[in-house]
Write a protein that holds these residues in place. Structure first.
Motif, PDB file in Angstrom:
ATOM      1  N   ALA A  73       0.832  -1.209   0.000  1.00 38.98           N
ATOM      2  CA  ALA A  73       0.000   0.000   0.000  1.00 38.98           C
ATOM      3  C   ALA A  73       0.866   1.258   0.000  1.00 38.98           C
ATOM      4  N   GLU A  74       1.932   1.258   0.779  1.00 41.57           N
ATOM      5  CA  GLU A  74       2.811   2.432   0.838  1.00 41.57           C
ATOM      6  C   GLU A  74       3.495   2.697  -0.502  1.00 41.57           C
ATOM      7  N   ARG A 121       2.376   1.865  -3.450  1.00 36.66           N
ATOM      8  CA  ARG A 121       1.347   2.329  -4.381  1.00 36.66           C
ATOM      9  C   ARG A 121       0.963   3.795  -4.137  1.00 36.66           C
ATOM     10  N   LYS A 122       0.823   4.185  -2.853  1.00 32.72           N
ATOM     11  CA  LYS A 122       0.393   5.545  -2.505  1.00 32.72           C
ATOM     12  C   LYS A 122       1.542   6.539  -2.443  1.00 32.72           C
ATOM     13  N   GLY A 123       2.755   6.034  -2.187  1.00 33.90           N
ATOM     14  CA  GLY A 123       3.888   6.916  -1.957  1.00 33.90           C
ATOM     15  C   GLY A 123       3.991   7.257  -0.481  1.00 33.90           C
ATOM     16  N   LEU A 124       5.090   7.844  -0.098  1.00 35.41           N
ATOM     17  CA  LEU A 124       5.329   8.197   1.299  1.00 35.41           C
ATOM     18  C   LEU A 124       5.793   9.642   1.406  1.00 35.41           C
ATOM     19  N   ALA A 127       4.259   7.980  -5.460  1.00 34.01           N
ATOM     20  CA  ALA A 127       3.478   6.769  -5.722  1.00 34.01           C
ATOM     21  C   ALA A 127       4.072   6.033  -6.919  1.00 34.01           C
ATOM     22  N   GLN A 128       4.085   4.727  -6.829  1.00 33.68           N
ATOM     23  CA  GLN A 128       4.665   3.900  -7.886  1.00 33.68           C
ATOM     24  C   GLN A 128       3.579   3.121  -8.619  1.00 33.68           C
ATOM     25  N   GLN A 129       3.678   3.081  -9.922  1.00 32.77           N
ATOM     26  CA  GLN A 129       2.732   2.342 -10.753  1.00 32.77           C
ATOM     27  C   GLN A 129       3.360   1.002 -11.135  1.00 32.77           C
ATOM     28  N   GLU A 180       0.399  -5.419  -9.701  1.00 30.77           N
ATOM     29  CA  GLU A 180       0.284  -6.043  -8.379  1.00 30.77           C
ATOM     30  C   GLU A 180       1.146  -7.293  -8.243  1.00 30.77           C
TER      31      GLU A 180
END
Length: 101
Positions: A65-66, A68-71, A83-85, A88
């Protein structure tokens, strides 16, 4: 005894294969531009990530989740991670590889 040895050989070769896959998939998505296994570059070393989350049952899902969302800056240093694309299935391979360090 022979079957046990065969199973052990398969398990060892599977873990080597998984490690190779993790490194290759991380390289495919340029993760190694900001991270390395041994030392901090822009982001934390993968060994540090594995150390921090060792034994946490929810670590894989949380890290997925982190990523995908970025930090925001602060968790691992001042520089935020965008955020990384990443597909999955590929992200799961990378995260499992990181946690296995």
């Amino acid at each position: 005894m022979r079957n046990t040895l065969m199973v052990l050989a398969l398990l060892c070769s599977a873990s080597v294969f998984a490690a190779d896959d993790g490194a290759k998939v991380a390289a495919k998505y340029n993760c190694l531009g900001c991270h390395s296994v041994e030392q901090k570059i822009v982001g934390p070393a993968y060994k540090e990530v594995a150390k921090r989350y060792k034994g946490q049952k929810d670590a894989e899902a949380m890290l997925m989740a982190e990523v995908r969302k970025g930090l925001p800056g602060g968790k691992w240093g001042q520089i935020p991670m965008p955020a990384q694309q990443i597909e999955e299935k590929d992200l799961r391979v990378i995260i499992r590889w990181v946690l296995a360090q």
